[in-house]
Write an enzyme that holds these catalytic residues in place. Structure first.
Site, PDB file in Angstrom:
ATOM      1  N   CYS A   1       6.223  -0.306   7.247  1.00 45.85           N
ATOM      2  CA  CYS A   1       5.827   0.851   6.443  1.00 45.85           C
ATOM      3  C   CYS A   1       7.016   1.273   5.589  1.00 45.85           C
ATOM      4  O   CYS A   1       8.137   1.344   6.094  1.00 45.85           O
ATOM      5  CB  CYS A   1       5.421   1.988   7.384  1.00 45.85           C
ATOM      6  SG  CYS A   1       4.917   3.487   6.531  1.00 45.85           S
ATOM      7  N   LEU A   2       6.760   1.564   4.316  1.00 45.27           N
ATOM      8  CA  LEU A   2       7.853   1.963   3.426  1.00 45.27           C
ATOM      9  C   LEU A   2       8.514   3.263   3.893  1.00 45.27           C
ATOM     10  O   LEU A   2       9.671   3.512   3.577  1.00 45.27           O
ATOM     11  CB  LEU A   2       7.348   2.123   1.986  1.00 45.27           C
ATOM     12  CG  LEU A   2       6.874   0.828   1.309  1.00 45.27           C
ATOM     13  CD1 LEU A   2       6.275   1.144  -0.059  1.00 45.27           C
ATOM     14  CD2 LEU A   2       8.007  -0.182   1.181  1.00 45.27           C
TER      15      LEU A   2
ATOM     16  N   HIS B   1      -2.177   7.390   7.223  1.00 44.37           N
ATOM     17  CA  HIS B   1      -1.205   8.301   6.597  1.00 44.37           C
ATOM     18  C   HIS B   1      -1.863   9.631   6.200  1.00 44.37           C
ATOM     19  O   HIS B   1      -1.222  10.673   6.227  1.00 44.37           O
ATOM     20  CB  HIS B   1      -0.596   7.661   5.344  1.00 44.37           C
ATOM     21  CG  HIS B   1       0.554   6.732   5.628  1.00 44.37           C
ATOM     22  ND1 HIS B   1       1.723   7.156   6.218  1.00 44.37           N
ATOM     23  CD2 HIS B   1       0.726   5.408   5.391  1.00 44.37           C
ATOM     24  CE1 HIS B   1       2.556   6.130   6.334  1.00 44.37           C
ATOM     25  NE2 HIS B   1       1.980   5.050   5.847  1.00 44.37           N
TER      26      HIS B   1
ATOM     27  N   GLY C   1       0.847  -1.182   0.000  1.00 44.19           N
ATOM     28  CA  GLY C   1       0.000   0.000   0.000  1.00 44.19           C
ATOM     29  C   GLY C   1       0.884   1.233   0.000  1.00 44.19           C
ATOM     30  O   GLY C   1       2.030   1.169   0.459  1.00 44.19           O
TER      31      GLY C   1
ATOM     32  N   HIS D   1      -4.095   1.192   7.949  1.00 44.59           N
ATOM     33  CA  HIS D   1      -2.711   1.678   7.936  1.00 44.59           C
ATOM     34  C   HIS D   1      -2.561   2.843   6.941  1.00 44.59           C
ATOM     35  O   HIS D   1      -2.028   3.901   7.272  1.00 44.59           O
ATOM     36  CB  HIS D   1      -1.754   0.535   7.578  1.00 44.59           C
ATOM     37  CG  HIS D   1      -0.312   0.953   7.476  1.00 44.59           C
ATOM     38  ND1 HIS D   1       0.659   0.512   8.340  1.00 44.59           N
ATOM     39  CD2 HIS D   1       0.312   1.795   6.610  1.00 44.59           C
ATOM     40  CE1 HIS D   1       1.822   1.072   8.010  1.00 44.59           C
ATOM     41  NE2 HIS D   1       1.636   1.853   6.946  1.00 44.59           N
ATOM     42  N   GLU D   2      -3.055   2.619   5.711  1.00 47.43           N
ATOM     43  CA  GLU D   2      -2.904   3.653   4.674  1.00 47.43           C
ATOM     44  C   GLU D   2      -3.735   4.897   5.004  1.00 47.43           C
ATOM     45  O   GLU D   2      -3.294   6.018   4.807  1.00 47.43           O
ATOM     46  CB  GLU D   2      -3.293   3.105   3.299  1.00 47.43           C
ATOM     47  CG  GLU D   2      -2.442   1.932   2.817  1.00 47.43           C
ATOM     48  CD  GLU D   2      -0.935   2.191   2.907  1.00 47.43           C
ATOM     49  OE1 GLU D   2      -0.509   3.346   2.762  1.00 47.43           O
ATOM     50  OE2 GLU D   2      -0.196   1.224   3.144  1.00 47.43           O
TER      51      GLU D   2
ATOM     52  N   GLN E   1       3.233   9.885   1.253  1.00 49.37           N
ATOM     53  CA  GLN E   1       4.514   9.175   1.206  1.00 49.37           C
ATOM     54  C   GLN E   1       5.327   9.494  -0.051  1.00 49.37           C
ATOM     55  O   GLN E   1       6.506   9.134  -0.127  1.00 49.37           O
ATOM     56  CB  GLN E   1       4.299   7.661   1.300  1.00 49.37           C
ATOM     57  CG  GLN E   1       3.728   7.229   2.652  1.00 49.37           C
ATOM     58  CD  GLN E   1       3.517   5.731   2.698  1.00 49.37           C
ATOM     59  OE1 GLN E   1       2.515   5.219   2.211  1.00 49.37           O
ATOM     60  NE2 GLN E   1       4.486   5.012   3.250  1.00 49.37           N
TER      61      GLN E   1
HETATM   62 ZN   LIG Z   1       2.821   3.187   5.843  1.00 55.39          ZN
END
Ligand SMILES: [Zn+2]
Length: 188
Positions: A98-99, A144, A45, A140-141, A50
């Site tokens: 998480c990236l 953000h 995701g 999670h997304e 991000q």
């Molecule tokens: Zn993340």
């Protein structure tokens, strides 16, 4: 186009992102770039903040995990102007990463069900309920977009233990196989 991924400590990850209009400039391209950037980094995701854009879009593709999680076999979606209207069910602990926070994984508690309203990439409106793994990734997304990171959701004790690691990440002390933007805009 593959964007560098913004890393922990960058202020854009803490902003509340803005809803967009249907005619938002280059919306198609942004959605395409989000997927491309996510695939390049082997993520499941990715949310627009991000890649440095404070707008309410995130993309998910859980299909690479379908072998272990059959539930995810058709779970590739774009969420625009999403709004979670209900969270329910038992809280469940699950390991997340998480990236934007490379090389760090933690157990995070989240609800089992979410009800969410959103527009897709064709500006079709949806009001749907997701559960299990899907609900997990969505939450999670979605976080953000509100400037929330999964490390905010661990226990106070864990958070204290993570402080040093997060600090190091924000200073670029990590290994990642994808391009990143550090706080202070340095791309590497
Ligand atoms: Zn993340």
């Amino acid at each position: 186009m593959v964007y560098p991924i913004v890393v922990y400590g960058h202020p854009v990850l803490r902003k509340v992102a803005e809803n967009i209009e249907k005619d938002f400039p280059e919306l198609c391209k942004i959605v395409e770039d989000l997927f491309e950037t996510m695939y390049k980094a082997e993520g499941m995701g990715l949310a627009a903040p991000q890649i440095g854009k404070s707008i309410r879009i995130f993309v998910i593709d859980g299909t690479p995990l379908a072998e272990d999680e059959p539930d995810l076999s058709d779970f590739k979606k774009v969420f625009i102007n999403a709004r979670i209207t209900e969270r329910s069910g038992d809280m469940k602990l699950m390991n997340e990463g998480c990236l934007s926070i490379p090389n760090l994984r933690e157990e995070v508690n989240r609800e089992a069900f979410v009800k969410i309203e959103y527009y897709d990439e064709n500006w079709q409106f949806h009001d749907e309920i997701f559960e299990g793994y899907k609900a997990r990734i969505i939450q999670h997304e979605y976080d953000h977009l509100d400037g929330i990171l999964f490390t905010d959701k661990v226990s106070p004790l864990r958070r204290r233990l993570l402080k040093g690691k997060l600090n190091a990440i924000s200073k670029g002390k990590f290994e990642a196989d994808y391009k990143t933007t550090l706080p202070g805009q340095k791309v590497r």
